[in-house]
Structure formats: structure tokens, C-alpha cells
Motif scaffolding. Structure first.
Motif, mmCIF file in Angstrom:
data_model
loop_
_atom_site.group_PDB
_atom_site.id
_atom_site.type_symbol
_atom_site.label_atom_id
_atom_site.label_comp_id
_atom_site.label_asym_id
_atom_site.label_seq_id
_atom_site.Cartn_x
_atom_site.Cartn_y
_atom_site.Cartn_z
ATOM 1 N N GLY A 62 0.821 -1.207 0.000
ATOM 2 C CA GLY A 62 0.000 0.000 0.000
ATOM 3 C C GLY A 62 0.858 1.261 0.000
ATOM 4 O O GLY A 62 1.916 1.322 -0.631
ATOM 5 N N HIS A 63 0.382 2.275 0.703
ATOM 6 C CA HIS A 63 1.118 3.533 0.750
ATOM 7 C C HIS A 63 2.363 3.432 1.630
ATOM 8 O O HIS A 63 3.211 4.304 1.598
ATOM 9 C CB HIS A 63 0.209 4.666 1.221
ATOM 10 C CG HIS A 63 -0.356 4.467 2.588
ATOM 11 N ND1 HIS A 63 -1.432 3.633 2.818
ATOM 12 C CD2 HIS A 63 0.016 4.974 3.776
ATOM 13 C CE1 HIS A 63 -1.707 3.639 4.103
ATOM 14 N NE2 HIS A 63 -0.855 4.442 4.709
ATOM 15 N N TRP A 64 2.477 2.373 2.415
ATOM 16 C CA TRP A 64 3.663 2.170 3.252
ATOM 17 C C TRP A 64 4.875 1.740 2.414
ATOM 18 O O TRP A 64 6.023 1.912 2.823
ATOM 19 C CB TRP A 64 3.393 1.114 4.318
ATOM 20 C CG TRP A 64 2.447 1.584 5.367
ATOM 21 C CD1 TRP A 64 1.122 1.279 5.449
ATOM 22 C CD2 TRP A 64 2.739 2.450 6.455
ATOM 23 N NE1 TRP A 64 0.564 1.899 6.528
ATOM 24 C CE2 TRP A 64 1.542 2.626 7.169
ATOM 25 C CE3 TRP A 64 3.890 3.092 6.888
ATOM 26 C CZ2 TRP A 64 1.474 3.428 8.296
ATOM 27 C CZ3 TRP A 64 3.818 3.880 8.011
ATOM 28 C CH2 TRP A 64 2.619 4.044 8.703
ATOM 29 N N ARG A 65 4.606 1.147 1.256
ATOM 30 C CA ARG A 65 5.701 0.647 0.415
ATOM 31 C C ARG A 65 6.641 1.771 -0.008
ATOM 32 O O ARG A 65 7.863 1.625 0.042
ATOM 33 C CB ARG A 65 5.125 -0.065 -0.798
ATOM 34 C CG ARG A 65 6.163 -0.693 -1.680
ATOM 35 C CD ARG A 65 5.500 -1.478 -2.814
ATOM 36 N NE ARG A 65 6.470 -2.022 -3.706
ATOM 37 C CZ ARG A 65 7.125 -3.152 -3.509
ATOM 38 N NH1 ARG A 65 6.880 -3.854 -2.419
ATOM 39 N NH2 ARG A 65 8.008 -3.587 -4.376
ATOM 40 N N SER A 66 6.099 2.907 -0.421
ATOM 41 C CA SER A 66 6.955 4.023 -0.844
ATOM 42 C C SER A 66 7.739 4.596 0.327
ATOM 43 O O SER A 66 8.887 5.016 0.164
ATOM 44 C CB SER A 66 6.121 5.113 -1.524
ATOM 45 O OG SER A 66 5.131 5.585 -0.639
ATOM 46 N N ALA A 67 7.154 4.586 1.514
ATOM 47 C CA ALA A 67 7.888 5.046 2.696
ATOM 48 C C ALA A 67 9.043 4.097 3.012
ATOM 49 O O ALA A 67 10.140 4.543 3.382
ATOM 50 C CB ALA A 67 6.944 5.151 3.896
ATOM 51 N N GLY A 68 8.819 2.808 2.857
ATOM 52 C CA GLY A 68 9.877 1.827 3.080
ATOM 53 C C GLY A 68 11.012 1.961 2.088
ATOM 54 O O GLY A 68 12.192 1.836 2.441
ATOM 55 N N ILE A 69 10.678 2.245 0.841
ATOM 56 C CA ILE A 69 11.708 2.445 -0.179
ATOM 57 C C ILE A 69 12.512 3.704 0.130
ATOM 58 O O ILE A 69 13.737 3.727 -0.002
ATOM 59 C CB ILE A 69 11.071 2.495 -1.581
ATOM 60 C CG1 ILE A 69 10.513 1.111 -1.939
ATOM 61 C CG2 ILE A 69 12.058 2.973 -2.633
ATOM 62 C CD1 ILE A 69 9.677 1.082 -3.196
#
Length: 164
Positions: A62-69
Motif C-alpha cells: 500500500g502507501h507504506w511501500r513508498s515510505a519503506g523504499i
């Protein structure tokens, strides 16, 4: 999509690591009677936990993926920056010469070590230069704060002139 709104879980190993870094910071702060070692230990703990934080947020999707990247890119950038600083320090101490493009300025021709203090007292502040290193081919490298990390200290390169 259900995992995107689920509260993040903090596992037992993460709790142990957080407790160790906090206790290490508390010990260092008490011993030095200053808050700065505490914050240093906490920041070091956050830095060391960045890979696991980024991996956990990437897996959530979800939107957490871009934060993790973004966290993974930040960790890699900080790691490369630290490696570059260590390489610069080793080259500064053990190299035959020091590259001019890494320095903050050129001192020009310096006749004696006493002249260095007069020339750069205004550059390094009232305390004057802290480390003067004589390299091959008459190169003189001056570092204002030798204990500081490379981008945060001022380094100047000069050349030994005639001793007349």
C-alpha cells in the motif's frame, strides 16, 4: 489491503534492541553528565534499525511501500556517506598528497609553520589550526578540527615555499 490499516507490530527482537540502545544512551549520558551521548546512542540505534523498518514497511504494501523504499534509500545514502568519510580520513592520514578538490581552500606558498598560524587564524577561528600535516612534494595540509567528520571540518592545502 487489510494490512495497510493494521497497527504495526513490534516484535521481541526489536524491543530488546530498543532497550539496549536506550540503556546504552542512558549509561553514557550519566557517565558524561551530558545529554549528547544519549541522543547519539538513540540516533545510532535508529540508524541500525533502518533496514528492518524499511523491509517491514515494504512488506506491508500500500502507501507504506513508498515510505519503506525511501527509508532504504536514506539508509544506503548514509552508509555510502560514512564510507566516503572513512576513506577520506584514511587518505588524509596515510596518503602522499592531499587532493585540492577535497580541501576548502588553498593557502598558497607558506615559508614556515609559524606563518601558517598567522595566515589561517581567521579561517579556523580563534583557536587556530589543530593539525598540520607535511606531505610529499612540499605540500602542507592543515585541518581545523581533526576529530570532526570530513564534511564538517575545514581543510586547507598549501605548499612549502623557500625558507629564505
Amino acid at each position: 489491503m487489510l494490512n495497510a490499516f493494521k497497527k504495526p507490530e513490534i516484535g521481541f527482537p526489536q524491543q530488546i534492541c530498543a532497550g539496549l540502545y536506550l540503556s546504552m544512551g542512558a549509561f553514557l549520558a550519566i557517565e558524561s553528565k551530558s545529554w549528547s551521548p544519549f541522543f547519539g546512542a538513540v540516533l545510532f540505534g535508529l540508524f541500525m534499525s533502518m533496514p528492518s523498518i524499511s523491509l517491514a514497511t515494504i512488506r506491508r504494501g500500500g502507501h507504506w511501500r513508498s515510505a519503506g523504499i525511501a527509508v532504504a534509500i536514506l539508509f544506503g545514502s548514509l552508509l555510502l556517506w560514512a564510507c566516503a568519510g572513512v576513506a577520506e580520513r584514511l587518505y588524509f592520514l596515510h596518503g602522499d598528497t592531499y587532493p585540492a578538490w577535497l580541501s576548502n581552500g588553498d593557502l598558497g606558498s607558506v615559508k614556515a609553520a609559524e606563518n601558517i598560524y598567522g595566515q589561517v587564524e581567521h579561517l579556523c577561528g580563534h583557536s587556530g589550526p589543530r593539525m598540520i600535516d607535511y606531505k610529499s612534494h612540499g605540500q602542507i595540509v592543515l585541518r581545523c578540527d581533526p576529530s570532526a567528520f570530513w564534511p564538517f571540518t575545514r581543510t586547507y592545502v598549501g605548499h612549502q615555499g623557500d625558507a629564505q
